[in-house]
Design an enzyme around this catalytic site. Sequence first.
Site, mmCIF file in Angstrom:
data_model
loop_
_atom_site.group_PDB
_atom_site.id
_atom_site.type_symbol
_atom_site.label_atom_id
_atom_site.label_comp_id
_atom_site.label_asym_id
_atom_site.label_seq_id
_atom_site.Cartn_x
_atom_site.Cartn_y
_atom_site.Cartn_z
ATOM 1 N N GLU A 116 47.666 41.109 46.800
ATOM 2 C CA GLU A 116 47.052 39.861 47.225
ATOM 3 C C GLU A 116 47.892 38.668 46.789
ATOM 4 O OE1 GLU A 116 42.451 41.386 47.504
ATOM 5 O OE2 GLU A 116 42.961 40.033 45.889
ATOM 6 N N CYS A 129 49.872 31.641 44.046
ATOM 7 C CA CYS A 129 49.681 32.640 42.994
ATOM 8 C C CYS A 129 50.262 33.954 43.522
ATOM 9 C CB CYS A 129 48.184 32.740 42.699
ATOM 10 S SG CYS A 129 47.796 33.880 41.385
ATOM 11 N N CYS A 136 48.007 47.068 37.855
ATOM 12 C CA CYS A 136 48.568 46.705 36.545
ATOM 13 C C CYS A 136 48.290 47.852 35.593
ATOM 14 C CB CYS A 136 47.909 45.416 36.035
ATOM 15 S SG CYS A 136 48.621 44.808 34.489
ATOM 16 N N CYS A 140 43.187 45.150 30.591
ATOM 17 C CA CYS A 140 42.368 44.095 29.993
ATOM 18 C C CYS A 140 40.941 44.259 30.509
ATOM 19 C CB CYS A 140 42.930 42.728 30.332
ATOM 20 S SG CYS A 140 44.645 42.559 29.811
ATOM 21 N N CYS A 143 39.433 42.032 33.384
ATOM 22 C CA CYS A 143 40.253 41.787 34.578
ATOM 23 C C CYS A 143 40.063 42.877 35.618
ATOM 24 C CB CYS A 143 41.714 41.681 34.167
ATOM 25 S SG CYS A 143 42.849 41.580 35.563
ATOM 26 N N CYS A 371 41.414 33.931 39.702
ATOM 27 C CA CYS A 371 42.187 34.651 38.697
ATOM 28 C C CYS A 371 41.439 35.883 38.208
ATOM 29 C CB CYS A 371 42.410 33.753 37.484
ATOM 30 S SG CYS A 371 44.032 33.038 37.441
#
Length: 394
Positions: A116, A129, A136, A140, A143, A371
Site C-alpha cells: 500500500e 507514505c 514486516c 510490534c 501495528c 499509520c
Amino acid sequence: MSQIQAPITQDVLTIPRKLPEGARNLVGLTRPLLREALIEIGTPEKQAKMRVNQLWQWIYHWGVRDFAQMTNLAKDFRARLAENFTIELPEIVSKNVSADGTRKYLVKIAGGHEVEVVYIPETDRGTLCVSSQVGCTLTCSFCHTGTQKLVRNLTPGEIVGQIMLVRDDLGEWPEPGTGTGENGPRLLSNIVLMGMGEPLYNFEGVRDAMKIAMDGEGIALSRRRITLSTSGVVPEIARAAEEIGCLLAVSFHATTDEVRDKLVPINKRWNIETLLDALREYPRLSNSERITFEYVMLKGVNDSDEDARRLVRLIKGIPAKINLIPFNEWPGSPYERSDWSRIEAFADIVHKAGYASPIRTPRGEDIMAACGQLKSATERARKSRAEIAKEAGV
Ligand code: SAH
Ligand code: SF4
C-alpha cells in the site's frame, strides 16, 4: 507463536521473487547500474555518460515510458533500447480516496504480492507514505502490518516506482516543451518511509531508491524532504545518515524497557539505552535537523504524566521533536486510543520541557490508510478465510 516469542530480527525472505522474463526494467537502476546496462547492449563507453543523462531525464524528469518518444536519441538506438529494456512501474490494483482527500493505492508487484502507498495532501505540502517491504518481520503488537505473514524486500524499482505512479495519478510530470514543472508548489513534495515494512532491513533497496528520488536531474526531492522511520535497527542508523542523508524518525513509543519490549519487540535486541546512544551519535544531528521521536498514544499503556516526564529525561541532549500519534485502531487491535485530554496533557509536559510536541491529525482512517493500518487486501482476505475455517472447526 506469541508476540513476545516472534522473531525480532530479519527473517529469511519467505517469498521467492519471480524476476520478469525477457526485457530488463530500467526503473530503479542507479546511474552506475544504468551505465553498465547500456554498455552491455553495445553503447560505446565514451558515450555512456551522455546516454545515461539523456535516459535519466526522460524517465525521471519527464516521466516518459516509451523509448519511441525519446526524440533526442537516434532511431536505431531507441530501437535497441526497446528490444532490451522496459520502463515499468508496479501496477495500481485499486485506489481509495478518503473524505479528507487522502488517497490510498493498492499496488501489485512482481510475483503478485501487494503493498500500500498513501498520499496525504496538506495545504503547504503533499506527503507520500512509501512502503519498503511486503509485510514486516517485526511484530510490534499495535501495528497491523506486523501481523502480516508474508515478507519480502521491495526492489529499488518497486520503491521509486511508488513515487512515479502517484505522480502519474496526480498528473505531476512536466509537459515536454511547456516548461519544466519546477515552478510553484509540488503536489508530491515530501516522502516518508512509514508505509509497510522496516526500511533499515531493506537498506540497499531503500538507499538506491532514495538516491534516485533525490537526483537533481529527475524527481529532485531534497534529502530534507525525505524522512525514514525505523523501529530501532541500531547498527544501520549511522549508515542511514552517511549513505542516504535523509531525516530520521524513530518509533520510540515507550519509556521503560519493560513496556517497549512488549510494544516494539526489537527492543529486546537493542534496548532504549543502546538506541539513545546511537541517536546521540547520529551524524548531521543539529537543531535544524532534529530527530523525530514517534510516540503512539495507547490508553493506560504508555500515556501517563510519569511517562511524559521520563521521556523528557531520556532524550535530554538530543535535538528532537516528539510526534504524538493517536493510536489508529484496526479490526481486532488489542489497544485503545488514549483520550484526547490525556494526549493533550502529555503533549503539554513535553512542550514545557522545550520540545515541539505536535499531535498528529489522524488522516484517511475511513479507508484504513492511517499509520500502522496498512496491510495488503489479499492478506486480509486470506486471514478472514482462515478465521472462517477455524470457526467452522476445519
Ligand atoms: N517500520 C517502521 C516504519 C513503518 S511504521 C517503523 O516502525 O518505524 C510507521 C509508524 O507508524 C511507526 O512509528 C509505527 O510505530 C506507527 N504505527 C504502527 N501501527 C500504528 C497504529 N496502529 N497506530 C498509530 N501508529 C502506528
Ligand atoms: Fe514493522 Fe514498523 Fe509495524 Fe513494527 S511498527 S511491525 S517495525 S511496520
